[in-house]
Design an enzyme around this catalytic site. Structure first.
Site, short mmCIF file in Angstrom:
data_model
loop_
_atom_site.label_atom_id
_atom_site.label_comp_id
_atom_site.label_asym_id
_atom_site.label_seq_id
_atom_site.Cartn_x
_atom_site.Cartn_y
_atom_site.Cartn_z
N ASP A 37 3.32 -0.38 12.51
CA ASP A 37 2.17 -1.01 11.88
C ASP A 37 2.10 -2.51 12.18
O ASP A 37 1.05 -3.13 12.01
CB ASP A 37 2.20 -0.79 10.36
CG ASP A 37 1.55 0.52 9.96
OD1 ASP A 37 0.96 1.20 10.83
OD2 ASP A 37 1.64 0.89 8.78
N ARG A 44 -8.48 11.93 12.33
CA ARG A 44 -7.03 11.80 12.37
C ARG A 44 -6.35 13.15 12.09
O ARG A 44 -6.82 13.93 11.28
CB ARG A 44 -6.57 10.72 11.39
CG ARG A 44 -7.13 9.35 11.75
CD ARG A 44 -6.69 8.28 10.80
NE ARG A 44 -5.27 8.02 10.88
CZ ARG A 44 -4.64 7.10 10.14
NH1 ARG A 44 -5.32 6.39 9.27
NH2 ARG A 44 -3.34 6.91 10.28
N SER A 49 3.32 11.16 12.69
CA SER A 49 3.27 10.38 11.45
C SER A 49 4.38 10.82 10.50
O SER A 49 4.55 12.03 10.26
CB SER A 49 1.91 10.55 10.76
OG SER A 49 1.91 9.92 9.49
N SER A 50 5.08 9.85 9.95
CA SER A 50 6.10 10.17 8.94
C SER A 50 5.45 10.60 7.62
O SER A 50 6.14 11.14 6.75
CB SER A 50 6.99 8.95 8.69
OG SER A 50 6.24 7.88 8.13
N LYS A 72 0.83 -1.20 0.00
CA LYS A 72 0.00 0.00 0.00
C LYS A 72 0.87 1.25 0.00
O LYS A 72 0.61 2.21 -0.73
CB LYS A 72 -0.93 0.01 1.22
CG LYS A 72 -1.83 1.24 1.29
CD LYS A 72 -2.57 1.35 2.59
CE LYS A 72 -1.66 1.85 3.70
NZ LYS A 72 -2.40 2.27 4.92
#
Length: 414
Positions: free
Chosen positions: A296, A109, A155-156, A10
């Site tokens: 993840d 988010r 978050s990257s 993904k």
């Protein structure tokens, strides 16, 4: 030995779609992931006026180095975090008014670190309802570039969006990063940018991206390492053996390092240029592991943990609380429903073995990774069901069928 054909990554598919859209020429993507997230990304590009041809096994994208072909667009990003974060950066390089919205889950988010950085670069945008969240409207007039400071501790993907934008700016970008989570995903980004002709450079905490533009190419998508973790975990848990071709030495995805965790727990792992194989030994040791860079796969380890011979403690995963759901608490909740002893803190979870587990209905919180992870637990605990098994369509629509087929093959190979 069961050989598992894992769908394309993904993360790679989303980045490749951005790069192909921004490149000069026609790009062919080989074996892209077809799932709700990636189809949503492709649909978003179409809304912005890009041509995306989706044939079985390969997609073709007509690139537009100067931005979207339309002056106005309304883009629905579904549940896709990459779609919601990457496409606004792509649109900012063009000229027009572009509105982005997303599902209720994605609206929750955070987006503010990215949009604050875009504002610092002169991009005109507004959050229509809650500051730092979708829906978002961008009044694009191209991006000059320059220097910007970014906090990528949640978050990257914020950093990836800016890196991908860099070659499309008029002067290039210099991005100073104050915090960074999931660093291997940034390595994926820079490697893929180079494959499309850009020249990003890292100097400590500073990323420098010249205004080089991108060149079209043919790009093959490797199997998804996060998805592979469920199948590798199945082998480790059952004492079976699973091989994933096309995901081995030289793979871009940091989540392949999950097999190193399985090795520490006692599984046998072999990895070469052709792929990776995991074989269970009948026993799994307890482990304490920092999963900041491979977060993840945290739910995969949490779902496997009750079967270890000692406690499993997973640390430095605060960012999992702002994923599709609060994954840390979702894992703890489901493990407790099964009867496991679990403790949690702000950025850690600890699972203790020894308590018999009983199958019951589990809550997915509409999160594909929760459903796929606890399918692993179901290999040893009969009677597990999910309130929303279909949430796996986000990344692997046929997951349940593929995992059930693996279950049968692991049984027959004993």
């Amino acid at each position: 030995m069961p050989v598992v054909d894992i769908p394309g990554s993904k993360s790679l598919t989303a980045r490749a779609l951005f790069l192909a859209a921004a490149a000069d020429g026609v790009t062919t993507l080989v074996r892209p992931l077809r799932s709700d997230d990636t189809e949503g990304f492709a649909e978003g590009l179409t809304r912005l006026g890009y041509r995306v041809g989706r044939a079985p096994g390969a997609w073709q994208v007509d690139g537009r180095p100067h931005g979207p072909a339309v002056a106005e667009a309304d883009v629905y990003c579904r549940d896709g975090a990459t779609t919601s974060r990457f496409l606004p950066a792509l649109a900012a390089a063009g000229h027009g008014t572009y509105r982005f919205d997303a599902s209720a889950q994605m609206r929750r988010r955070p987006l503010l670190p990215l949009t604050r950085a875009l504002r610092d670069l002169g991009v005109r945008l507004r959050h229509e309802e809650r500051e730092g969240h979708h829906p978002l409207t961008i009044e694009a007039a191209g991006v000059d570039g320059g220097e910007v400071t970014l906090d990528a501790g949640q978050s990257s993907q914020y950093l990836t969006a800016l890196l991908l934008l860099g070659p499309l700016t008029r002067k290039g970008l210099r991005i100073r990063v104050t915090d960074l989570v999931s660093a291997p995903y940034v390595d994926i980004t820079t490697a893929m940018m180079r494959a499309f002709g850009a020249e990003p450079d890292r100097q400590g905490d500073v990323f420098v991206v010249p205004p080089s533009g991108y060149r079209a190419t043919t790009y093959a998508i490797e199997p998804d390492a996060s998805t592979a973790s469920y199948f590798f975990a199945a082998a480790a848990l059952t004492g079976g053996e699973v091989s994933v071709p096309g995901l081995g030495e030289g793979a871009l995805q940091g989540d392949l390092r999950f097999v190193d965790v399985l090795r520490r727990m006692g599984a046998r792992v072999s990895c070469d240029a052709s792929g990776t194989t995991v074989r269970g030994t009948g026993s799994l040791s307890g482990v304490t592991v920092n999963m900041r860079d491979i977060s993840d796969t945290m739910p995969t380890l949490a779902a496997l943990a009750p079967f270890a011979t000692g406690p499993v403690r997973i640390e430095d995963v605060a960012n999992t609380r702002v994923k599709e759901c609060d994954r840390l608490e979702a894992c703890a909740e489901n493990l407790r429903r099964l009867g496991a002893r679990v403790a949690t803190g702000p950025d850690w979870i600890e699972i203790h073995p020894g308590t018999p587990l009983t199958g019951t209905g589990l809550r997915t919180h509409a999160d594909h990774r929760i459903a796929m992870s606890f399918a692993v637990t179901g290999l040893r605990v009969p009677g597990i069901s999910f309130d929303d098994p279909g949430c796996v369509r986000k990344t692997f629509p046929d997951f349940h069928e593929a995992f059930e087929a693996l279950r049968g093959r692991l049984r027959s190979s004993r």
